[in-house]
Motif scaffolding. Sequence first.
Motif, mmCIF file in Angstrom:
data_model
loop_
_atom_site.group_PDB
_atom_site.id
_atom_site.type_symbol
_atom_site.label_atom_id
_atom_site.label_comp_id
_atom_site.label_asym_id
_atom_site.label_seq_id
_atom_site.Cartn_x
_atom_site.Cartn_y
_atom_site.Cartn_z
ATOM 1 N N GLU A 45 14.974 8.130 7.292
ATOM 2 C CA GLU A 45 14.390 7.974 8.621
ATOM 3 C C GLU A 45 14.830 6.646 9.229
ATOM 4 O O GLU A 45 14.975 5.648 8.512
ATOM 5 N N VAL A 46 15.020 6.635 10.543
ATOM 6 C CA VAL A 46 15.319 5.413 11.294
ATOM 7 C C VAL A 46 14.189 5.210 12.299
ATOM 8 O O VAL A 46 13.845 6.133 13.045
ATOM 9 N N VAL A 47 13.608 4.023 12.314
ATOM 10 C CA VAL A 47 12.449 3.768 13.171
ATOM 11 C C VAL A 47 12.609 2.441 13.910
ATOM 12 O O VAL A 47 13.458 1.608 13.558
ATOM 13 N N ASP A 48 11.804 2.240 14.927
ATOM 14 C CA ASP A 48 11.785 0.958 15.632
ATOM 15 C C ASP A 48 11.359 -0.146 14.665
ATOM 16 O O ASP A 48 10.499 0.085 13.806
ATOM 17 N N PRO A 49 11.927 -1.339 14.809
ATOM 18 C CA PRO A 49 11.582 -2.439 13.898
ATOM 19 C C PRO A 49 10.077 -2.688 13.786
ATOM 20 O O PRO A 49 9.556 -2.919 12.695
ATOM 21 N N ALA A 50 9.377 -2.607 14.896
ATOM 22 C CA ALA A 50 7.938 -2.879 14.903
ATOM 23 C C ALA A 50 7.140 -1.826 14.146
ATOM 24 O O ALA A 50 6.005 -2.081 13.719
ATOM 25 N N ASP A 51 7.741 -0.652 13.966
ATOM 26 C CA ASP A 51 7.028 0.453 13.325
ATOM 27 C C ASP A 51 7.407 0.647 11.861
ATOM 28 O O ASP A 51 6.855 1.530 11.189
ATOM 29 N N LEU A 52 8.351 -0.158 11.351
ATOM 30 C CA LEU A 52 8.921 0.099 10.028
ATOM 31 C C LEU A 52 7.871 0.038 8.917
ATOM 32 O O LEU A 52 7.753 0.975 8.117
ATOM 33 N N LYS A 53 7.132 -1.037 8.852
ATOM 34 C CA LYS A 53 6.162 -1.190 7.761
ATOM 35 C C LYS A 53 5.084 -0.121 7.842
ATOM 36 O O LYS A 53 4.705 0.474 6.821
ATOM 37 N N GLU A 54 4.605 0.135 9.050
ATOM 38 C CA GLU A 54 3.573 1.155 9.230
ATOM 39 C C GLU A 54 4.069 2.529 8.793
ATOM 40 O O GLU A 54 3.337 3.288 8.142
ATOM 41 N N ARG A 55 5.319 2.849 9.137
ATOM 42 C CA ARG A 55 5.874 4.145 8.746
ATOM 43 C C ARG A 55 6.062 4.222 7.231
ATOM 44 O O ARG A 55 5.816 5.271 6.624
ATOM 45 N N ALA A 56 6.503 3.129 6.610
ATOM 46 C CA ALA A 56 6.671 3.118 5.159
ATOM 47 C C ALA A 56 5.328 3.344 4.467
ATOM 48 O O ALA A 56 5.238 4.104 3.485
ATOM 49 N N ILE A 57 4.284 2.716 4.965
ATOM 50 C CA ILE A 57 2.953 2.892 4.394
ATOM 51 C C ILE A 57 2.471 4.317 4.605
ATOM 52 O O ILE A 57 1.832 4.917 3.729
ATOM 53 N N SER A 58 2.794 4.894 5.770
ATOM 54 C CA SER A 58 2.410 6.278 6.042
ATOM 55 C C SER A 58 3.069 7.230 5.049
ATOM 56 O O SER A 58 2.419 8.155 4.526
#
Length: 259
Positions: free
Chosen positions: A180-193
């Motif tokens: 997955e490729v995500v916005d920098p601001a969303d990276l940690k949140e997406r990884a935790i999800s």
Amino acid sequence: MSTVTFELYNDEIGILTLNRPEAANSFSKQLMKDFNDQLDQIEMNDQLRALVITAEGEKAFCAGADLKERSGMSEEEVVQTVGQIGRLVTRVERLSIPTIAAINGAAFGGGLELTLGCDIRIASKKAKMGLTETSLAIIPGAGGTQRLARLIGLASAKYYILTAQRFDSIEGKDIGLIQEVVDPADLKERAISLASDIASNGPVGVQMAKKAIDQGFDHDIDTGLSIERKCYLNTIPTKDRLEALEAFKEKRKPRFEGK
């Protein structure tokens, strides 16, 4: 301050962070020691169900070897240090729990090799990566020649390693390296999800699935199926399997205990 930190997001999800942003989170001797110390604790924590590996700052995940430190090493010391990085990546790869690399920035050489030892890779849109060792007159020595080929195929691995080609996260996704490729601001949140999705499943089942995939991959199909069956049989006597059946019957979410 430690060059590698570990925190619990909750009892089931851990976040390991490379914390040397002033040196692009590169692999110094101290960072490798701190990393191994944190893995000691992670391996002893039987409550963990998933681990996120990321880095401090927005510019670099890990630039690979600390070239300033390496420039003062003898040939023997260089070989030893590369071996230490390789053993560290293998240790990450062999964790019983799933690992998610959240690539926040540049991941070159040993830094990308570290992500290859993880089970899942997601990346910031700004991330750049590559196994660029041949441009330094060496080769990937921490497992890169072997793991990259297994992940993206032989021909593609040769293309990227022999040319020392750098690529962005979008290209990484196109070749199957990045999930997955995500916005920098969303990276940690997406990884935790993603880690939460994994942690919500039966822990024994997740660990056995990972084991079956990893151990069966390099074998012929019959051997792989035999490995899968042995891993499957390990899930049958668990309380979690019975809990899943009961929860389905009662139309509720199962409460897994990892037993």
